[in-house]
Design a protein around this motif. Sequence first.
Motif, PDB file in Angstrom:
ATOM      1  N   PRO A 209       0.795  -1.240   0.000  1.00 52.96           N
ATOM      2  CA  PRO A 209       0.000   0.000   0.000  1.00 52.96           C
ATOM      3  C   PRO A 209       0.828   1.290   0.000  1.00 52.96           C
ATOM      4  N   VAL A 210       2.124   1.196   0.318  1.00 52.93           N
ATOM      5  CA  VAL A 210       2.934   2.420   0.349  1.00 52.93           C
ATOM      6  C   VAL A 210       3.033   3.062  -1.044  1.00 52.93           C
ATOM      7  N   TRP A 211       2.866   2.283  -2.097  1.00 48.59           N
ATOM      8  CA  TRP A 211       3.015   2.852  -3.447  1.00 48.59           C
ATOM      9  C   TRP A 211       1.870   3.801  -3.780  1.00 48.59           C
ATOM     10  N   ALA A 212       0.667   3.516  -3.225  1.00 52.97           N
ATOM     11  CA  ALA A 212      -0.449   4.449  -3.440  1.00 52.97           C
ATOM     12  C   ALA A 212      -0.148   5.772  -2.737  1.00 52.97           C
ATOM     13  N   LEU A 213       0.421   5.689  -1.533  1.00 51.88           N
ATOM     14  CA  LEU A 213       0.794   6.898  -0.794  1.00 51.88           C
ATOM     15  C   LEU A 213       1.894   7.659  -1.554  1.00 51.88           C
ATOM     16  N   GLU A 214       2.886   6.908  -2.035  1.00 48.02           N
ATOM     17  CA  GLU A 214       3.989   7.517  -2.794  1.00 48.02           C
ATOM     18  C   GLU A 214       3.448   8.236  -4.045  1.00 48.02           C
ATOM     19  N   ALA A 215       2.557   7.566  -4.764  1.00 46.68           N
ATOM     20  CA  ALA A 215       1.970   8.168  -5.973  1.00 46.68           C
ATOM     21  C   ALA A 215       1.166   9.422  -5.608  1.00 46.68           C
ATOM     22  N   HIS A 216       0.493   9.373  -4.476  1.00 46.48           N
ATOM     23  CA  HIS A 216      -0.287  10.521  -4.016  1.00 46.48           C
ATOM     24  C   HIS A 216       0.634  11.722  -3.772  1.00 46.48           C
ATOM     25  N   TYR A 217       1.741  11.510  -3.073  1.00 45.54           N
ATOM     26  CA  TYR A 217       2.677  12.615  -2.817  1.00 45.54           C
ATOM     27  C   TYR A 217       3.290  13.141  -4.117  1.00 45.54           C
ATOM     28  N   ILE A 218       3.685  12.223  -4.996  1.00 48.68           N
ATOM     29  CA  ILE A 218       4.279  12.665  -6.265  1.00 48.68           C
ATOM     30  C   ILE A 218       3.259  13.496  -7.047  1.00 48.68           C
ATOM     31  N   ALA A 219       2.014  13.027  -7.075  1.00 46.71           N
ATOM     32  CA  ALA A 219       0.966  13.746  -7.814  1.00 46.71           C
ATOM     33  C   ALA A 219       0.723  15.130  -7.205  1.00 46.71           C
ATOM     34  N   LEU A 220       0.726  15.232  -5.883  1.00 49.42           N
ATOM     35  CA  LEU A 220       0.547  16.547  -5.244  1.00 49.42           C
ATOM     36  C   LEU A 220       1.657  17.502  -5.685  1.00 49.42           C
ATOM     37  N   GLY A 221       2.895  17.013  -5.693  1.00 51.88           N
ATOM     38  CA  GLY A 221       4.007  17.850  -6.137  1.00 51.88           C
ATOM     39  C   GLY A 221       3.836  18.252  -7.596  1.00 51.88           C
ATOM     40  N   LEU A 222       3.504  17.283  -8.438  1.00 53.92           N
ATOM     41  CA  LEU A 222       3.368  17.566  -9.875  1.00 53.92           C
ATOM     42  C   LEU A 222       2.263  18.580 -10.142  1.00 53.92           C
ATOM     43  N   PRO A 248       1.269   4.865 -13.921  1.00 50.69           N
ATOM     44  CA  PRO A 248      -0.202   4.957 -14.044  1.00 50.69           C
ATOM     45  C   PRO A 248      -0.874   5.477 -12.775  1.00 50.69           C
ATOM     46  N   LEU A 249      -0.345   5.113 -11.614  1.00 47.17           N
ATOM     47  CA  LEU A 249      -0.935   5.606 -10.360  1.00 47.17           C
ATOM     48  C   LEU A 249      -0.796   7.118 -10.260  1.00 47.17           C
ATOM     49  N   VAL A 250       0.381   7.636 -10.622  1.00 49.62           N
ATOM     50  CA  VAL A 250       0.636   9.079 -10.548  1.00 49.62           C
ATOM     51  C   VAL A 250      -0.269   9.821 -11.537  1.00 49.62           C
ATOM     52  N   ARG A 251      -0.368   9.310 -12.768  1.00 49.96           N
ATOM     53  CA  ARG A 251      -1.201   9.977 -13.783  1.00 49.96           C
ATOM     54  C   ARG A 251      -2.653  10.058 -13.324  1.00 49.96           C
ATOM     55  N   GLN A 252      -3.155   8.938 -12.805  1.00 51.51           N
ATOM     56  CA  GLN A 252      -4.546   8.864 -12.351  1.00 51.51           C
ATOM     57  C   GLN A 252      -4.787   9.894 -11.236  1.00 51.51           C
ATOM     58  N   GLU A 253      -3.851   9.978 -10.306  1.00 46.58           N
ATOM     59  CA  GLU A 253      -3.992  10.877  -9.159  1.00 46.58           C
ATOM     60  C   GLU A 253      -3.872  12.349  -9.593  1.00 46.58           C
ATOM     61  N   ARG A 273       1.449  10.317 -22.356  1.00 51.47           N
ATOM     62  CA  ARG A 273       2.537  11.030 -23.045  1.00 51.47           C
ATOM     63  C   ARG A 273       2.889  12.340 -22.341  1.00 51.47           C
ATOM     64  N   TYR A 274       2.120  12.657 -21.302  1.00 50.28           N
ATOM     65  CA  TYR A 274       2.346  13.921 -20.568  1.00 50.28           C
ATOM     66  C   TYR A 274       3.276  13.714 -19.360  1.00 50.28           C
ATOM     67  N   ILE A 275       3.075  12.600 -18.670  1.00 51.39           N
ATOM     68  CA  ILE A 275       3.927  12.267 -17.518  1.00 51.39           C
ATOM     69  C   ILE A 275       4.686  11.006 -17.902  1.00 51.39           C
TER      70      ILE A 275
END
Length: 299
Positions: A209-222, A248-253, A273-275
Motif C-alpha cells: 500500500p505504500v506505493w499508493a501513498l507515494e503516488a499521491h505525494y508525487i501527484a501533489l508535487g506535480l 499509471p498511479l501518478v497519472r490517475q492521481e 505522453r504527458y507524464i
Amino acid sequence: MSLYGAIEAGGTKFVCAVGTGPDDLRAEARFPTTTPLETLDRTISFFKEQQERLGEPLIALGVGSFGPVDPNPASPTFGFVTTTPKPGWANADVVGALRKVFPIPVGFDTDVNAAALGEHRWGAAQGLDTFIYLTIGTGLGGGGMVGGRLIHGLVHPEMGHIRIPHDWAADPFPGACPYHGDCFEGLAAGPALERRLQQRGETVPENHPVWALEAHYIALGLVNLILTLSPERLILGGGVMQQAHLFPLVRQEVLILLAGYVQAAEILNNCERYIVPPGLGGRSGVLGALALAQMVARE
Ligand code: ADP
Ligand code: ZN
C-alpha cells in the motif's frame, strides 16, 4: 573532431565521459564522490588521460552538479557547490579546479537542469519549450525549461522542497528532509520510503500500500508544478521511478487532483505522453552534461 568532456557530479558518484556526441562516446569512468580534492583529482586525471589517448584536446567541458550550486556566470562564486550539507563540499569550487588544468569553456548547471537539457536535445523533451525534469532518488529535485531556456532565476529552482499537504493520520512519518521535515522530498524521496518502512524501496513489493501513498505525494508535487509553470510535459527519473507501476498511479492521481480545471487535451486525453520516464533512461545526466559542454562551446 570536436571532443567534449561531460561530468555528472552526483552526491554519491561521479560519472565522466568523453566524446563528440551521444552516439560517439569514446570513454567513460565512474567513481564514488569522496572529498572534493580526491574526486576532482580523479576527474582531472581521467580527462588528461583521454586527451593523450585520443591525441586531441577537449574543446569544452560540461558539469551537471548536485547542489545547491551557483550557476550564474556573472557571480564570483560561479561553479561552486554552495551550502550543501555533504561533508567537505560546502563552498567547493568545481569549475575553478577544472579551469586551472583545462583553459577551455566550462558549462555548469544543476544536475537536473543538465538532465533536462539532455532530454531536450536527445530524449523525451525534444521540440518542447516548457517542460520539467524531476528526479526522485536519494534527493528530489527538478529542473527544466521555460520558453526554451533552462530555468535559473535568483539561484535555481528547488522543486523538491515545496510544501505539500501531509495527512498525519494517514501517514504519521514526520518526513526525512534535514531542513523542512515533511516537504516534498522529505515525504517522497528514496530515504523517506526507506525510513517509513525500515526497508529500501528496491525491496518493497508492487502490491504494497505504500506505493499508493507515494503516488499521491508525487501527484501533489506535480500538480503544484503544473499549475505554476504550465509545462508541456513532465519527465520523472531517479531510482524510485524505476518502479514503473508508479506511472499509471501518478497519472490517475494527477487527473483527480486537477479536477478537470486545466483544459488541455495533452493532460486529459493523453496523460501517458504527458507524464513520462526519461527518453535517455539513466543516461540523461551524463548526456546532459555533454549537451552543456556543446552549448558553452558554441557561445
Ligand atoms: P541518486 O539519487 O543517489 O543519484 P538514485 O536515483 O538511484 O541515485 O536514487 C537512490 C534512491 O532511490 C535510494 O533511496 C534507493 O533506495 C531508491 N531506489 C533505487 N532504486 C529503486 C527502486 N527500483 N525502487 C524503489 N526505490 C529505489
Ligand atoms: Zn526540504
